[in-house]
Enzyme design. Structure first.
Site, PDB file in Angstrom:
ATOM      1  N   ARG A 213       4.193  -6.140  -0.821  1.00  0.00           N
ATOM      2  CA  ARG A 213       5.419  -6.072  -0.036  1.00  0.00           C
ATOM      3  C   ARG A 213       6.112  -7.439  -0.071  1.00  0.00           C
ATOM      4  O   ARG A 213       5.499  -8.450  -0.430  1.00  0.00           O
ATOM      5  CB  ARG A 213       5.123  -5.703   1.419  1.00  0.00           C
ATOM      6  CG  ARG A 213       4.389  -4.382   1.594  1.00  0.00           C
ATOM      7  CD  ARG A 213       4.090  -4.144   3.066  1.00  0.00           C
ATOM      8  NE  ARG A 213       3.434  -2.861   3.300  1.00  0.00           N
ATOM      9  CZ  ARG A 213       2.123  -2.669   3.318  1.00  0.00           C
ATOM     10  NH1 ARG A 213       1.312  -3.701   3.089  1.00  0.00           N
ATOM     11  NH2 ARG A 213       1.610  -1.470   3.546  1.00  0.00           N
ATOM     12  N   LYS A 246       0.639  -5.519   6.225  1.00  0.00           N
ATOM     13  CA  LYS A 246       1.351  -4.810   7.289  1.00  0.00           C
ATOM     14  C   LYS A 246       0.404  -4.518   8.442  1.00  0.00           C
ATOM     15  O   LYS A 246      -0.664  -3.950   8.255  1.00  0.00           O
ATOM     16  CB  LYS A 246       1.943  -3.521   6.742  1.00  0.00           C
ATOM     17  CG  LYS A 246       2.827  -2.778   7.736  1.00  0.00           C
ATOM     18  CD  LYS A 246       3.434  -1.560   7.079  1.00  0.00           C
ATOM     19  CE  LYS A 246       4.344  -0.800   8.039  1.00  0.00           C
ATOM     20  NZ  LYS A 246       4.950   0.389   7.392  1.00  0.00           N
ATOM     21  N   HIS A 322      11.042  -3.222  -2.604  1.00  0.00           N
ATOM     22  CA  HIS A 322       9.879  -2.368  -2.333  1.00  0.00           C
ATOM     23  C   HIS A 322       9.639  -1.383  -3.469  1.00  0.00           C
ATOM     24  O   HIS A 322       8.536  -0.845  -3.608  1.00  0.00           O
ATOM     25  CB  HIS A 322      10.094  -1.613  -1.017  1.00  0.00           C
ATOM     26  CG  HIS A 322       8.823  -1.224  -0.335  1.00  0.00           C
ATOM     27  ND1 HIS A 322       7.954  -2.146   0.215  1.00  0.00           N
ATOM     28  CD2 HIS A 322       8.254  -0.016  -0.112  1.00  0.00           C
ATOM     29  CE1 HIS A 322       6.924  -1.524   0.749  1.00  0.00           C
ATOM     30  NE2 HIS A 322       7.074  -0.227   0.562  1.00  0.00           N
ATOM     31  N   ARG A 325       6.699  -2.237  -5.605  1.00  0.00           N
ATOM     32  CA  ARG A 325       5.407  -1.772  -5.067  1.00  0.00           C
ATOM     33  C   ARG A 325       5.226  -0.282  -5.350  1.00  0.00           C
ATOM     34  O   ARG A 325       4.142   0.160  -5.744  1.00  0.00           O
ATOM     35  CB  ARG A 325       5.368  -2.063  -3.561  1.00  0.00           C
ATOM     36  CG  ARG A 325       4.139  -1.533  -2.816  1.00  0.00           C
ATOM     37  CD  ARG A 325       4.218  -2.013  -1.368  1.00  0.00           C
ATOM     38  NE  ARG A 325       3.330  -1.299  -0.486  1.00  0.00           N
ATOM     39  CZ  ARG A 325       2.058  -1.604  -0.246  1.00  0.00           C
ATOM     40  NH1 ARG A 325       1.508  -2.599  -0.894  1.00  0.00           N
ATOM     41  NH2 ARG A 325       1.346  -0.916   0.611  1.00  0.00           N
ATOM     42  N   HIS A 348      -3.642   0.915   1.973  1.00  0.00           N
ATOM     43  CA  HIS A 348      -3.411   2.127   2.755  1.00  0.00           C
ATOM     44  C   HIS A 348      -4.723   2.633   3.324  1.00  0.00           C
ATOM     45  O   HIS A 348      -5.721   2.688   2.614  1.00  0.00           O
ATOM     46  CB  HIS A 348      -2.784   3.216   1.894  1.00  0.00           C
ATOM     47  CG  HIS A 348      -1.364   2.943   1.535  1.00  0.00           C
ATOM     48  ND1 HIS A 348      -0.751   3.473   0.420  1.00  0.00           N
ATOM     49  CD2 HIS A 348      -0.422   2.180   2.141  1.00  0.00           C
ATOM     50  CE1 HIS A 348       0.498   3.053   0.349  1.00  0.00           C
ATOM     51  NE2 HIS A 348       0.721   2.270   1.383  1.00  0.00           N
ATOM     52  N   TYR A 357       4.031   7.091  -2.049  1.00  0.00           N
ATOM     53  CA  TYR A 357       4.559   6.140  -3.021  1.00  0.00           C
ATOM     54  C   TYR A 357       4.488   6.659  -4.456  1.00  0.00           C
ATOM     55  O   TYR A 357       4.916   5.997  -5.372  1.00  0.00           O
ATOM     56  CB  TYR A 357       3.769   4.827  -2.940  1.00  0.00           C
ATOM     57  CG  TYR A 357       4.023   4.038  -1.681  1.00  0.00           C
ATOM     58  CD1 TYR A 357       4.849   2.925  -1.696  1.00  0.00           C
ATOM     59  CD2 TYR A 357       3.437   4.402  -0.479  1.00  0.00           C
ATOM     60  CE1 TYR A 357       5.094   2.192  -0.544  1.00  0.00           C
ATOM     61  CE2 TYR A 357       3.675   3.681   0.680  1.00  0.00           C
ATOM     62  CZ  TYR A 357       4.494   2.576   0.636  1.00  0.00           C
ATOM     63  OH  TYR A 357       4.739   1.866   1.781  1.00  0.00           O
TER      64      TYR A 357
END
Length: 387
Positions: A213, A246, A322, A325, A348, A357
């Site tokens: 990110r 994150k 993004h 990614r 994740h 994604y």
């Protein structure tokens, strides 16, 4: 043995009274005449909520952001919390949609914060309903205002812009080639920006090469690189320690190790660290991406450079940093990399998050379809011809 900080214990004879952090009687000073009792009560409620959240270990940034939102709602309604009604939530939600044009996920998050504060006030253990009736009379107390029927439900995993997608392989190659071209142009023109252009070209390669990110990328330090015994060919760049992943709501950033998989990306960052970054002149600075003034590059600067390259190439405006990614996940999926490995690489917790994604290409899907049909239909299903 000391009592936990989240409670206060009073012993009166054989009785043991437990006070929760944020309780009304802990925030309201009895016997004090207040000139504006409504304002004093509102501020005491917010102080109590802050104390309750602090006792739960939430970050100060999270607490402050939640309080800011509640104050905005209070200003919107022009009413005190014990006079709020579900109709106020309806009007506020409509303004967030019609006037501020916020995304459904953002509005739901706002409603969730308001629900948390409202439930705190209505919880009998904290005593705010009783305190309000004592101060303002019978019937003057907080009531539940956020319900399933007046808030946005979380019906699907992904609620982002459907136009958003990853880079195709061709777009990615064009983008990275253009970033490298900017370095060559700056060198030929003998401009000052050659070092910054080289830094940014490498930065975008790292974002894609390790599936990062923007915020994770901007906060990388040189010391975050390390070797991986299973991939000695990458030397000291076999593994990247991401320290600012994150975070969950109210929690500190999550850390993870990302293993290097692309040799060309390792070569790019190795060349930058060993041959280019020292030319910035800030050898004692820990940051991987330093500015020409000795600072650390920030996400808005990454955005600005990205947009300038994207616009120069005429690429779709739906592509964002993004998307690099996204492309990491998609391209590795197309190449047959184990899904669980990709999931851990990008940080994740569940496979469903990784699936969001994944936008595999038409060629990949068609190849997979032919392979799936082959056992049932025989060779005719794999030759790509109509019969």
């Amino acid at each position: 043995m000391h009592d936990p900080p989240a409670i206060r214990v009073r012993r009166e004879g054989r009785l043991r009274r437990v006070d929760l952090a944020g309780a009304a009687h802990l925030e309201l000073v009895s016997g004090v005449i207040r000139l504006r009792p409504e304002d004093a009560m509102s501020e005491a409620m917010l102080r109590g909520w802050r104390a309750q959240q602090s006792a739960r270990g939430l970050r100060e940034e999270t607490i402050a952001e939640r309080e800011r939102l509640v104050r905005q709602f209070m200003a919107f309604t022009n009413e005190y919390p014990w006079r709020w009604t579900p109709a106020h939530v309806d009007e506020w939600s409509m303004s967030l949609t019609g006037e501020r044009h916020l995304a459904p996920a953002t509005i739901r998050a706002y409603q969730g914060t308001l629900r948390i504060f409202n439930e705190f006030l209505c919880d009998g253990r904290y005593g705010w309903a009783v305190a309000c009736e004592q101060e303002f009379g019978p019937g003057e107390h907080p009531v539940a205002i956020v319900h399933e029927w007046n808030s946005i439900a979380h019906l699907q995993t992904y609620e982002g812009d459907p136009d958003e997608r990853p880079f195709t392989r061709d777009e990615l190659q064009r983008f990275l080639d253009y970033a490298d071209d900017q370095v060559d142009r700056a060198v030929r023109a003998k401009r000052k920006g050659a070092l910054a252009a080289y830094r940014d070209a490498t930065l975008f390669k790292v974002m894609y090469g390790w599936g990062l990110r923007r915020n994770e990328t901007s906060k990388l330090d040189i010391a975050d690189w390390g070797s991986n015994p299973a991939a000695p060919q990458f030397g000291r760049y076999g593994s990247l320690h991401v320290r600012y992943g994150k975070a969950k709501r109210g929690q500190p950033p999550r850390r993870r190790n990302v293993l290097s998989v692309f040799g060309w990306a390792v070569e790019a960052v190795s060349d930058y660290v060993e041959n280019v970054r020292p030319r910035f002149g800030f050898t004692d600075h820990p940051a991987l991406w330093v500015t020409e003034r000795g600072g650390r590059i920030k996400p808005p600067e990454i955005n600005a450079r990205f947009v300038s390259y994207r616009e120069a190439l005429g690429l779709p405006r739906t592509l964002s940093p993004h998307a690099l990614r996204h492309a990491y996940v998609t391209h590795n999926t197309e190449d047959g990399v184990d899904r669980r490995f990709i999931q851990v690489q990008v940080g994740h917790e569940s496979d469903s998050s990784t699936a969001i994604y994944t936008h595999v290409s038409d060629d990949f899907m068609n190849t997979a379809l032919r392979k799936a049909l082959a056992p049932a239909l025989g060779p005719a299903a794999t030759d790509g011809k109509d019969h």
